[in-house]
Design an enzyme around this catalytic site. Structure first.
Site, short mmCIF file in Angstrom:
data_model
loop_
_atom_site.label_atom_id
_atom_site.label_comp_id
_atom_site.label_asym_id
_atom_site.label_seq_id
_atom_site.Cartn_x
_atom_site.Cartn_y
_atom_site.Cartn_z
N SER A 227 83.65 -9.04 27.02
CA SER A 227 82.56 -8.08 27.25
C SER A 227 83.08 -6.94 28.11
O SER A 227 83.80 -7.15 29.08
CB SER A 227 81.37 -8.78 27.92
OG SER A 227 81.73 -9.37 29.14
N GLY A 229 80.98 -4.19 29.26
CA GLY A 229 79.90 -3.43 29.85
C GLY A 229 79.36 -2.38 28.89
O GLY A 229 79.09 -2.67 27.72
N GLY A 232 80.62 -1.94 25.23
CA GLY A 232 80.45 -2.95 24.20
C GLY A 232 81.29 -4.18 24.44
O GLY A 232 81.34 -4.71 25.56
N GLY A 258 75.03 -9.76 30.19
CA GLY A 258 76.11 -10.61 29.68
C GLY A 258 75.59 -11.92 29.12
O GLY A 258 76.11 -12.43 28.11
N ASP A 259 74.56 -12.47 29.75
CA ASP A 259 73.96 -13.71 29.24
C ASP A 259 73.27 -13.46 27.90
O ASP A 259 73.32 -14.30 27.00
CB ASP A 259 72.96 -14.26 30.26
CG ASP A 259 73.59 -14.54 31.61
OD1 ASP A 259 74.81 -14.81 31.64
OD2 ASP A 259 72.89 -14.48 32.63
#
Length: 316
Positions: A227, A229, A232, A258-259
């Site tokens: 990931s 941020g 993408g 992120g989850d």
């Protein structure tokens, strides 16, 4: 019928988000708003999956002293509650949302301690829920009292029982799981910093990230998602790699994005999607969550619309 996803959160938290106009250390602030959400990585993922319409069973360890916010959320979203209760209280994470700077300061309070007996009870609970192909998410930090290799052991046990294990952790628990001589997770989702920690070097370019992700594949991780941020994420599986991104989205709250991405990964796995589907849906979940407070998604049609707009490029 779709197999339920099983999420395991050994160190959940109640997220208390305090919104201030501008955070100035050493000053007195008047909060503009306060929100409380049942949280922890696996709980957040379960919440997003439930919003998408995926059946979810949430388990792990909860303090019996303040479990009400979790029970209320599980009931409201139709999430099956298989958490074990321990004496004491689940930790509280304070998040100070600074409107002027458009960022969030986290203060994570200490939580429960657990022992091998509690971990064993969670292991038996999950093993009792598994069918071949069941996605099992192991997510978040470990509570005090558990060894760094706790996830490594659970990954091996659940994989042997036929589960597809997704691991979303960091630091020593992630390092131990990736160094295990047993089964490695089917999928992991480090961010750039976490991947740099594992690789032991800076990874400033897409080529560097791809090389490190390929290294994890050689270790035995089938799907590696990095990931990035606002930029993408990088998706690597088999011989293929994709970079997925969306145009900038106005964020009400970045907490839990992120989850949400992990939830999108699992939702795509549940649909037996290819790498394009995995990339589109996980980026769309993360972007859709930015428009919501707490671990929530808008309606599925909105998420599908975002997924169709995800730009996919090859970093090769």
């Amino acid at each position: 019928m779709t197999k339920p996803v099983v999420t395991v959160t050994l160190n959940p938290a109640i997220d208390q988000t305090i919104t201030v106009e501008a955070l100035k250390p050493g000053s007195v602030h008047r909060a503009k708003a306060v929100r409380h959400n049942a949280g922890g990585k696996g709980v957040n993922v379960a919440s997003c999956l439930a919003d998408w319409g995926t059946p979810v069973i949430a388990t792990g360890l909860l303090g019996s002293g303040n479990s009400a916010p979790f029970e209320a959320m599980f009931q409201a979203k139709g999430i099956a509650d298989a958490f074990l209760r321990l004496p004491g209280e689940t930790r509280v994470n304070i998040k100070i949302a600074d409107l002027a700077a458009n960022d969030t300061t986290d203060i994570n309070l200490p939580g429960l301690s657990a022992d091998a007996g509690a971990l064993g009870r969670v292991r038996e609970t999950v093993l009792g829920l598994l069918e071949p192909g069941t996605p099992v998410l192991l997510a978040g930090s470990l509570p005090d009292g558990l060894p760094a290799d706790a996830y490594a052991g659970l990954t091996a046990d659940f994989t042997a029982a036929g589960a597809r294990v997704v691991l979303d952790s960091s630091g020593a628990p992630l390092t131990a799981a990736l160094a295990s001589t047993g089964a490695l997770p089917h999928c992991i989702k480090p961010n750039r910093h976490e991947l740099e920690d594992w690789a032991g070097r800076a990874l400033p370019t897409d080529a560097d990230l791809l090389e490190a992700a390929r290294g994890l594949q050689r270790r035995g991780v089938a799907v590696v998602v990095v990931s990035l941020g606002a930029d993408g994420a990088l998706f690597v599986s088999g011989e293929r790699a994709l970079h997925g991104r969306l145009p900038p989205v106005t964020a009400l709250s970045t907490v839990g994005a992120g989850d949400a991405m992990v939830a999108g990964l699992i939702a795509a796995f549940q649909m037996n999607g290819g790498l394009e589907d995995v990339a589109r849906l996980s980026v769309a979940f993360a972007a859709a969550k930015l428009g919501c407070f707490g671990p929530n998604l808008p309606d599925p049609a909105t998420v599908r619309s975002l997924a169709a707009q995800v730009a996919l490029t090859s970093p090769d």
